[in-house]
Design a protein around this motif. Structure first.
Motif: not given
Length: 330
Positions: A1-12, A27-37
């Motif tokens: 089973m493929s990982d769950l794709h999620l996006t997270m926004a967080i400061n650097h 574990e189990g998550i394909d995570l995209t991280v976006i950096n903003h203020g």
């Protein structure tokens, strides 16, 4: 089973960067991280819910939770913590010199619901002994007029709060229409070295260390929210994220503790940043989870209720779902 794709926004943050780079993978998550203020992240998440996982302020998140039906759940991860004795500004030749002088004065704030302000007012009431109703409050942007309150307030009836739309708080200081400002962000003129604006605590580290020794409070500014639709379908996501945040923090600690190679352009960071803090905090100085943060979380909820940033009394259990109230240990 493929990982769950999620996006997270967080400061650097250094203690989160290994999640962003992929060195640490939940574990189990394909995570995209976006950096903003932080301000942009909070606004876009609370008004548009553009991503599934978000850094969020304690003030805004607890306000929404207290009103019921918040479209997110919180996990006890705290990426930003700052003592706030450094956030009290006044005129060099003004009437405020010490905490006792705050009584009967006019104090400016960027937002009543700003987390930093909640802690500073909590210090004012519980440590300095000045009541909320013994001060006249004025709200505007610190450097620009027109800043709007992001939270819905439940102000005590005896608190006087006036919204200012035509001048910044700094300009009001210069015009002698304010005596003091509580602001997480410093006035621009202060950063530029204008001698007219000073801090109540120039040696704020000493004052903040003493405050911690007396109260056990290390102010938590931000936590992490997971959209409720994601959590309800995949409750395992919360604990897996917590484990990944812990792993990323451990790598940050390892970089800090190395004195053979300079990971940061700061002399003696191993001694000043790691060893001295371990002595003060008696171990982990940046703990996640509920148990090691009970003193701070309890104080924050007390401050928030007294100040009307939440609409009903909340307990720590009200903040976090059952799935994350305990975390396994090896």
């Amino acid at each position: 089973m493929s990982d769950l794709h999620l996006t997270m926004a967080i400061n650097h943050y250094d203690h989160v960067q290994d999640l962003a780079s992929g060195r640490v993978k939940p574990e189990g998550i394909d995570l995209t991280v976006i950096n903003h203020g932080p301000e942009e992240i909070f606004h876009r998440f609370l008004f548009g819910f553009e991503w599934q996982i978000s850094e969020i302020s304690m003030g805004m998140s607890t306000s929404r939770l207290s009103m019921g039906n918040a479209p997110f759940v919180l996990i006890p991860i705290f990426p930003s913590r700052v003592f706030r004795h450094s956030s009290i500004y006044m005129m060099n030749n003004g009437p405020v010199k010490t905490p006792d002088d705050l009584k009967g004065k006019r104090i400016g704030i960027p937002e009543w619901g700003q987390t930093a302000g909640i802690y500073t007012r909590g210090w004012m009431v519980h440590t300095a002994g000045v009541g909320l109703n013994e001060v006249k409050w004025f709200q505007s942007g610190i450097n620009e007029p027109g800043r709007q309150e992001a939270s819905t307030l439940n102000l005590p009836e005896d608190v006087s709060l006036t919204v200012i739309t035509d001048r910044s708080l700094t300009q009001m200081l210069f015009d002698k229409d304010l005596d003091c400002v509580f602001s997480a962000r410093p006035p621009k003129e202060f950063l530029e070295g204008d001698p007219r604006i000073i801090q109540m605590y120039p040696d704020f580290r000493s004052a903040e260390e003493e405050y911690f020794k007396e109260t056990g409070i290390f102010p938590i500014m931000h936590t992490v929210a997971v959209r409720k639709d994601v959590f309800e379908k995949n409750p395992w996501v919360a604990q897996n994220l917590m484990t990944a945040f812990e792993d990323a923090k451990a790598l940050s600690y390892a970089r800090m503790s190395g004195y053979t190679v300079s990971h940061y352009p700061v002399p003696w960071l191993y001694h000043d940043g790691l060893r001295e803090n371990q002595k003060l905090f008696k171990g982990d100085f940046w703990p996640y989870g509920i148990e090691p943060n009970k003193t701070t979380l309890t104080a924050f909820l007390e401050f928030a209720w007294e100040q009307g940033t939440i609409h009903k009394k909340l307990s720590i259990e009200d903040l976090f779902p059952e799935e994350v109230r305990h975390h396994y240990k090896l």
